[in-house]
Design an enzyme around this catalytic site. Structure first.
Site, PDB file in Angstrom:
ATOM      1  N   TYR A 140      51.331  -3.940  -7.274  1.00 46.50           N
ATOM      2  CA  TYR A 140      51.252  -5.168  -7.762  1.00 46.50           C
ATOM      3  C   TYR A 140      51.937  -5.810  -9.289  1.00 46.50           C
ATOM      4  O   TYR A 140      52.768  -6.548  -9.197  1.00 46.50           O
ATOM      5  CB  TYR A 140      49.818  -5.791  -7.988  1.00 46.50           C
ATOM      6  CG  TYR A 140      49.570  -7.009  -8.695  1.00 46.50           C
ATOM      7  CD1 TYR A 140      49.708  -8.232  -8.167  1.00 46.50           C
ATOM      8  CD2 TYR A 140      49.506  -7.025  -9.838  1.00 46.50           C
ATOM      9  CE1 TYR A 140      49.421  -9.424  -8.608  1.00 46.50           C
ATOM     10  CE2 TYR A 140      49.110  -8.359 -10.910  1.00 46.50           C
ATOM     11  CZ  TYR A 140      49.416  -9.433 -10.042  1.00 46.50           C
ATOM     12  OH  TYR A 140      49.214 -10.500 -10.774  1.00 46.50           O
ATOM     13  N   GLY A 160      52.596  -9.497 -19.485  1.00 47.49           N
ATOM     14  CA  GLY A 160      51.794  -9.772 -20.371  1.00 47.49           C
ATOM     15  C   GLY A 160      51.978 -11.125 -20.855  1.00 47.49           C
ATOM     16  O   GLY A 160      53.425 -11.495 -21.248  1.00 47.49           O
ATOM     17  N   ASN A 217      52.225   0.285 -24.609  1.00 45.26           N
ATOM     18  CA  ASN A 217      51.525   0.109 -23.186  1.00 45.26           C
ATOM     19  C   ASN A 217      50.898   1.092 -22.628  1.00 45.26           C
ATOM     20  O   ASN A 217      51.524   2.425 -22.690  1.00 45.26           O
ATOM     21  CB  ASN A 217      52.865  -0.538 -22.313  1.00 45.26           C
ATOM     22  CG  ASN A 217      52.307  -0.481 -20.745  1.00 45.26           C
ATOM     23  OD1 ASN A 217      53.266  -0.276 -20.036  1.00 45.26           O
ATOM     24  ND2 ASN A 217      51.166  -1.082 -20.694  1.00 45.26           N
ATOM     25  N   GLY A 218      49.695   0.994 -22.318  1.00 44.14           N
ATOM     26  CA  GLY A 218      48.591   1.871 -21.921  1.00 44.14           C
ATOM     27  C   GLY A 218      47.368   1.617 -22.575  1.00 44.14           C
ATOM     28  O   GLY A 218      47.128   1.074 -23.525  1.00 44.14           O
ATOM     29  N   CYS A 231      50.948  -4.338 -20.686  1.00 44.65           N
ATOM     30  CA  CYS A 231      51.867  -4.968 -21.622  1.00 44.65           C
ATOM     31  C   CYS A 231      53.257  -4.577 -21.126  1.00 44.65           C
ATOM     32  O   CYS A 231      53.648  -3.519 -20.396  1.00 44.65           O
ATOM     33  CB  CYS A 231      51.532  -4.317 -22.927  1.00 44.65           C
ATOM     34  SG  CYS A 231      50.076  -4.604 -23.487  1.00 44.65           S
TER      35      CYS A 231
HETATM   36  P1  AMP Z   1      41.118 -11.471  -6.210  1.00 46.01           P
HETATM   37  O1  AMP Z   1      41.185 -12.020  -4.829  1.00 46.01           O
HETATM   38  O2  AMP Z   1      40.319 -12.434  -7.135  1.00 46.01           O
HETATM   39  O3  AMP Z   1      40.664 -10.248  -6.303  1.00 46.01           O
HETATM   40  O4  AMP Z   1      42.538 -11.505  -6.551  1.00 46.01           O
HETATM   41  C1  AMP Z   1      43.648 -10.794  -6.011  1.00 46.01           C
HETATM   42  C2  AMP Z   1      44.879 -11.159  -6.519  1.00 46.01           C
HETATM   43  O5  AMP Z   1      44.941 -10.873  -8.172  1.00 46.01           O
HETATM   44  C3  AMP Z   1      45.991  -9.849  -5.923  1.00 46.01           C
HETATM   45  O6  AMP Z   1      47.067 -10.564  -5.815  1.00 46.01           O
HETATM   46  C4  AMP Z   1      45.702  -8.806  -7.086  1.00 46.01           C
HETATM   47  O7  AMP Z   1      46.775  -8.258  -6.958  1.00 46.01           O
HETATM   48  C5  AMP Z   1      45.825  -9.750  -8.280  1.00 46.01           C
HETATM   49  N1  AMP Z   1      45.578  -9.073  -9.640  1.00 46.01           N
HETATM   50  C6  AMP Z   1      46.320  -8.149 -10.077  1.00 46.01           C
HETATM   51  N2  AMP Z   1      45.747  -7.616 -11.160  1.00 46.01           N
HETATM   52  C7  AMP Z   1      44.607  -8.027 -11.172  1.00 46.01           C
HETATM   53  C8  AMP Z   1      43.238  -7.820 -12.457  1.00 46.01           C
HETATM   54  N3  AMP Z   1      43.682  -7.005 -13.284  1.00 46.01           N
HETATM   55  N4  AMP Z   1      42.302  -8.517 -12.192  1.00 46.01           N
HETATM   56  C9  AMP Z   1      42.347  -9.685 -10.764  1.00 46.01           C
HETATM   57  N5  AMP Z   1      43.358  -9.840 -10.083  1.00 46.01           N
HETATM   58  C10 AMP Z   1      44.238  -8.907 -10.318  1.00 46.01           C
END
Ligand code: AMP
Length: 457
Positions: free
Chosen positions: A244, A28, A102-103, A2
């Site tokens: 990310y 979010g 947030n958290g 968030c």
């Molecule tokens: P995937 O290949 O489906 O694992 O998607 C990877 C991409 O989604 C990367 O850019 C990840 O950093 C991003 N991503 C970031 N947070 C999440 C998350 N909580 N769940 C899934 N993908 C995420």
């Protein structure tokens, strides 16, 4: 995950808070809310979806007052329904308390049961509501002592803002999992998850709130007090914010995110060079590391995938169906650039593997001759209990697959991940990070019940 914002002593506090939400929208996209206070009354605006799309000028104009807090939500506890939109606003001894958090807390179950046994009635299914119940139950003579006593009972990750009439409070848990920054605008102060919000408001970045620090802001005065636990616990900044989550134009954890990501790419190139015609990133999150990777090896960098800017982050919609739909429409590889080429594709991380697999499919369909994938962090093997939606182990592709098996699943010619040591070596606050998602070693006790919907009726 968030985003949170707090504004004190500004004649257009809710407008400033809205600008903050605009800058923090990436944290979010499910829902957003603003609560303002005008010296007598509180005013509330809460909506599902993007603040950017769904908050209109008229709605914001009605949020009068010189104080405001705001929240943009991506659910990591509680379902995605309207009663779970923050800020949470309650009345206590005929005075308003509003909170935006947030958290994720790690002793939610224990506190929830204790509070319910003592007569608390919960209105939402979010761990964040615990804060207002603890505040209501703690005798409140001296403000600093009141906050310290209430927050000391909570374990886990929280950066939060509280609105208590003319007081704006900011607090960060003793290990500092989530960021929280202090800014100055005119005679008043601003709190925001990330520094990029201050640029939007034309506010000045003052500093980050320290782990375990509680700032009590009134007018142009800022008083700091500290949770006793802060001196006993090691910092545990979330390394995934750097990889990310946070915006590249933000400064958090004493570093600029754009530069951190470029350094991750450079380190990745040192560890896992590849021979190719050019380097490309998966937009947007993979681009910064891709640039660092290309510069390190002296390879050309191409923007070979075009992003459709009308679609938000794919992971952020909580159902798998919507995620998959959005993955397909969001990015489009450029055939004329890719056809017949050997490419290095950089992605910031692999979580479930589904997005990467369809991206690689599309790059292959666009005619790539060889695809070498490089990831600017190690394999994610364990869930996060501190606010990133890394779900159960079973959904994490690296949990039970080797790098070779992941490469086969994604269908790349080669796949390499940055090492843990390499990743941490490029961070400015080296010893201060939580890397539990890569190691399974958690810096706190982990919750007994890890179900996101555990507080649902
Ligand atoms: P995937 O290949 O489906 O694992 O998607 C990877 C991409 O989604 C990367 O850019 C990840 O950093 C991003 N991503 C970031 N947070 C999440 C998350 N909580 N769940 C899934 N993908 C995420």
């Amino acid at each position: 995950m968030c985003g949170i914002v707090g504004v004190s002593h500004h004649k257009e506090a809710s407008k400033i808070a809205f600008l903050g939400l605009y800058a923090l929208q990436h944290r979010g996209e499910e829902a957003a809310g603003i609560v303002s206070y005008d010296g007598h009354d509180t005013h509330v605006l809460k909506k599902s979806g993007l603040a950017v799309d769904n908050f209109d000028e008229e709605g914001i104009r009605r949020l009068t007052g010189h104080m405001a807090i705001a929240h943009t939500r991506y659910s990591t506890t509680g379902s995605s329904n309207t009663k779970n939109i923050q800020p949470i606003l309650v009345s206590h001894r005929r005075k308003p308390i509003a909170v935006a958090h947030n958290g994720n807390l790690t002793n939610t179950e224990e506190l929830y049961s204790k509070l319910e046994n003592e007569g608390s009635i919960f209105q939402t299914s979010m761990d964040s509501e615990i804060f207002v119940h603890l505040l209501a139950k703690t005798p409140n003579g001296d403000m600093a002592q009141w906050l310290i006593k209430a927050f000391s009972q909570v374990q886990g990750a929280y950066s939060l803002v509280l609105l208590l009439e003319d007081y704006l409070i900011g607090a960060r848990d003793p290990q500092g999992f989530r960021p929280l920054c202090l800014g100055k605008l005119g005679d008043g102060y601003i709190l925001a998850s990330e520094g990029c919000a201050f640029d939007m408001m034309k506010a000045e970045f003052v500093r980050e709130i320290a782990p375990g620090e509680i700032v009590i802001i009134k007018g142009n005065k800022v008083e700091s007090v500290y949770l006793p636990e802060a001196s006993k616990k090691a910092n545990a900044f979330c390394v995934f914010e750097n990889i990310y989550f946070a915006r590249p134009d933000s400064r958090i954890f004493n570093d600029n995110i754009y530069q951190v990501r470029k350094r991750l790419g450079q380190q990745l190139a040192i560890e896992h060079p590849a021979k190719a015609d050019f380097v490309m990133g998966i937009p947007d999150s993979g681009n910064y590391a891709a640039l660092g990777y290309a510069q390190q090896l002296g390879l050309p960098f191409e923007m070979a995938i075009v992003r459709n800017h009308y679609i938000g982050r794919t992971f952020i919609q909580p159902t798998q169906f919507l995620r998959e739909f959005r993955v397909r429409v969001k990015l489009n590889p450029i055939r004329d650039v890719i056809k017949g080429k050997k490419v290095v594709v950089i992605e910031d991380s692999i979580v479930r593997g589904t997005t990467s697999r369809s991206r690689i499919d599309e790059i292959r369909e666009a005619g790539a001759k060889e695809i070498h994938m490089r990831i600017s962090c190690p394999p994610i093997i364990s869930p996060c209990f501190y606010g990133i939606d890394f779900p159960s182990k079973g959904e994490l592709i690296a949990h039970n697959k080797t790098v070779k098996e992941i490469a086969d699943f994604i269908k790349v010619d080669s796949l390499k991940f940055l090492s843990l040591e390499g990743m941490l070596s490029v961070m400015k606050e080296k010893g201060s990070f939580c890397s539990a998602c890569f190691t399974g070693k958690y810096p706190t006790q982990i919750p007994k019940n890890t179900d996101k919907l555990k507080l649902e009726i």
